[in-house]
Design a protein around this motif. Structure first.
Motif, PDB file in Angstrom:
ATOM      1  N   LYS A  76      -0.886  15.358 -80.064  1.00  0.00           N
ATOM      2  CA  LYS A  76      -1.387  14.984 -81.556  1.00  0.00           C
ATOM      3  C   LYS A  76      -2.358  13.851 -81.358  1.00  0.00           C
ATOM      4  O   LYS A  76      -3.622  13.763 -81.765  1.00  0.00           O
ATOM      5  CB  LYS A  76      -0.678  15.017 -82.385  1.00  0.00           C
ATOM      6  N   CYS A  77      -1.930  12.598 -81.276  1.00  0.00           N
ATOM      7  CA  CYS A  77      -2.452  11.255 -81.142  1.00  0.00           C
ATOM      8  C   CYS A  77      -2.932  10.607 -80.030  1.00  0.00           C
ATOM      9  O   CYS A  77      -3.594   9.670 -79.697  1.00  0.00           O
ATOM     10  CB  CYS A  77      -1.754  10.429 -82.070  1.00  0.00           C
ATOM     11  N   SER A  78      -2.719  11.767 -78.706  1.00  0.00           N
ATOM     12  CA  SER A  78      -3.126  11.155 -77.347  1.00  0.00           C
ATOM     13  C   SER A  78      -2.517   9.612 -77.028  1.00  0.00           C
ATOM     14  O   SER A  78      -3.073   8.901 -76.263  1.00  0.00           O
ATOM     15  CB  SER A  78      -4.451  10.999 -77.291  1.00  0.00           C
ATOM     16  N   ALA A  79      -1.244   9.460 -77.611  1.00  0.00           N
ATOM     17  CA  ALA A  79      -0.754   8.233 -77.240  1.00  0.00           C
ATOM     18  C   ALA A  79       0.198   8.480 -75.847  1.00  0.00           C
ATOM     19  O   ALA A  79       0.692   9.377 -75.619  1.00  0.00           O
ATOM     20  CB  ALA A  79       0.362   7.600 -78.349  1.00  0.00           C
ATOM     21  N   GLU A  80       0.053   7.307 -74.963  1.00  0.00           N
ATOM     22  CA  GLU A  80       0.843   7.290 -73.840  1.00  0.00           C
ATOM     23  C   GLU A  80       2.312   7.181 -73.850  1.00  0.00           C
ATOM     24  O   GLU A  80       2.735   6.337 -74.604  1.00  0.00           O
ATOM     25  CB  GLU A  80       0.493   6.410 -72.880  1.00  0.00           C
ATOM     26  N   LEU A  81       3.008   8.366 -73.308  1.00  0.00           N
ATOM     27  CA  LEU A  81       4.473   8.301 -73.285  1.00  0.00           C
ATOM     28  C   LEU A  81       5.023   8.291 -72.074  1.00  0.00           C
ATOM     29  O   LEU A  81       4.232   8.662 -70.749  1.00  0.00           O
ATOM     30  CB  LEU A  81       5.096   9.715 -74.104  1.00  0.00           C
ATOM     31  N   VAL A 112      13.848   8.620 -71.805  1.00  0.00           N
ATOM     32  CA  VAL A 112      12.645   8.300 -72.294  1.00  0.00           C
ATOM     33  C   VAL A 112      12.510   6.907 -72.419  1.00  0.00           C
ATOM     34  O   VAL A 112      13.484   6.379 -72.813  1.00  0.00           O
ATOM     35  CB  VAL A 112      12.435   9.038 -73.798  1.00  0.00           C
ATOM     36  N   GLU A 113      11.498   6.248 -71.917  1.00  0.00           N
ATOM     37  CA  GLU A 113      11.169   4.868 -71.615  1.00  0.00           C
ATOM     38  C   GLU A 113      10.599   4.280 -72.872  1.00  0.00           C
ATOM     39  O   GLU A 113      11.018   3.316 -73.272  1.00  0.00           O
ATOM     40  CB  GLU A 113      10.713   4.311 -70.384  1.00  0.00           C
ATOM     41  N   SER A 114       9.560   4.864 -73.092  1.00  0.00           N
ATOM     42  CA  SER A 114       8.412   4.257 -74.127  1.00  0.00           C
ATOM     43  C   SER A 114       7.826   5.076 -74.725  1.00  0.00           C
ATOM     44  O   SER A 114       7.624   6.447 -74.111  1.00  0.00           O
ATOM     45  CB  SER A 114       7.528   3.320 -73.602  1.00  0.00           C
ATOM     46  N   GLY A 115       7.467   4.993 -76.208  1.00  0.00           N
ATOM     47  CA  GLY A 115       6.353   5.836 -76.848  1.00  0.00           C
ATOM     48  C   GLY A 115       6.817   6.912 -77.666  1.00  0.00           C
ATOM     49  O   GLY A 115       6.171   7.498 -78.419  1.00  0.00           O
ATOM     50  N   ALA A 116       8.165   7.280 -77.340  1.00  0.00           N
ATOM     51  CA  ALA A 116       8.800   8.636 -77.874  1.00  0.00           C
ATOM     52  C   ALA A 116      10.344   8.239 -78.179  1.00  0.00           C
ATOM     53  O   ALA A 116      10.714   7.350 -77.493  1.00  0.00           O
ATOM     54  CB  ALA A 116       8.470   9.711 -77.263  1.00  0.00           C
TER      55      ALA A 116
END
Length: 272
Positions: A82-87, A100-104
């Motif tokens: 949706k927002c194209s943020a890097e996970l 899950v390390e970062s972004g989520a």
């Protein structure tokens, strides 16, 4: 057309692979791979939920300096739908899972919590039994007792199932109908008993005191004959007053009937 597709290349007799220039690649080069999300996560930037099985393109790299029993750990970078943020997430060979390390944030999964609780209890038990032989013996005794209880319950279920297997469907339906009929009959009897107790109460005999009863003694003295007998009118009045009264108007009706009969008996006939 298959013969036109060349799969092999020609190597001359004087080919020397050591003379080929070596391509130096970065030690931690990233590769583009297409994969499916192994778990359900929630993006921390936009709050979008990305469910398990979502396909996306990601970049894979080796985690430098981290291995588990000689197994290389990999890290994956991908973007929110949706927002194209890097996970970012990485593999977890120890638990055969992903982290899950970062972004989520990973969604709550109850079966994972149960597995974690079981693992913690197992580690705690192993730590207790490490230097205590009596504790180890006690735990083994409890385990054997638990197994015996489970086997006993299983045997009971098998015996119950075998007993139920001998009962036919017709016999079961007949027993149910018979039970329902007996229950209905019992309810009807209870209803009848309740109705009889309400509407068939015994009549209470209540003696009412009339003005005539108060003057009975005087009337008896005045109307008594020489041989000590009481007149018939007073006896009739006493009998009427002592009879049980079903309705409040019965006494008036009976009193009127007695007076009329008395008047008929004492009617005056003039001399002819």
């Amino acid at each position: 057309m298959g013969e036109r597709k060349v799969l092999n290349k020609y190597y001359p007799p004087d080919f020397d692979p050591s003379k080929l220039p070596r391509v130096r690649r970065p030690k931690n080069q990233q590769m583009k791979v297409r994969m499916m999300l192994p778990m359900s996560i929630r993006c921390n930037t936009c709050g979008n939920y990305i469910y398990k099985g979502t396909k996306f393109n990601s970049r894979k790299e080796d985690v430098i300096g981290e291995t588990y029993l000689g197994i290389q750990i990999f890290r994956f970078y991908f973007k929110c739908t949706k927002c194209s943020a890097e996970l970012a997430m990485r593999t977890d060979p120890k638990n055969s899972d992903y982290i899950v390390e970062s972004g989520a944030t990973r969604n709550f999964e109850p079966w994972r919590e149960e597995d974690e609780v079981t693992e913690i209890e197992k580690q705690k038990r192993d730590a207790e039994e490490m230097g205590d032989a009596m504790k180890s013996l006690e735990n083994r005794t409890l385990d054997s007792k638990r197994e015996m209880d489970i086997l006993a319950a299983l045997d009971e279920m098998k015996s119950m199932k075998s007993r139920h297997a001998t009962v036919s469907v017709d016999a079961m339906l007949e027993a149910l109908q018979r039970t329902a009929g007996e229950k209905e009959k019992r309810l009807e009897e209870e209803d009848e008993a309740l109705i009889k107790s309400i509407f068939h109460k015994p009549v209470d005999y209540v003696r009412r005191i009339h003005d005539e009863d108060l003057d009975d003694d005087g009337d008896m003295i005045q109307l008594s004959s020489g041989n000590g007998e009481i007149s018939g009118d007073n006896l009739k009045r006493r009998k009427v007053s002592e009879e049980p009264l079903g309705n409040p108007t019965d006494s008036l009706t009976k009193a009127t009937f007695v007076d009329s009969s008395t008047n008929k008996g004492s009617r005056y006939f003039p001399p002819s």
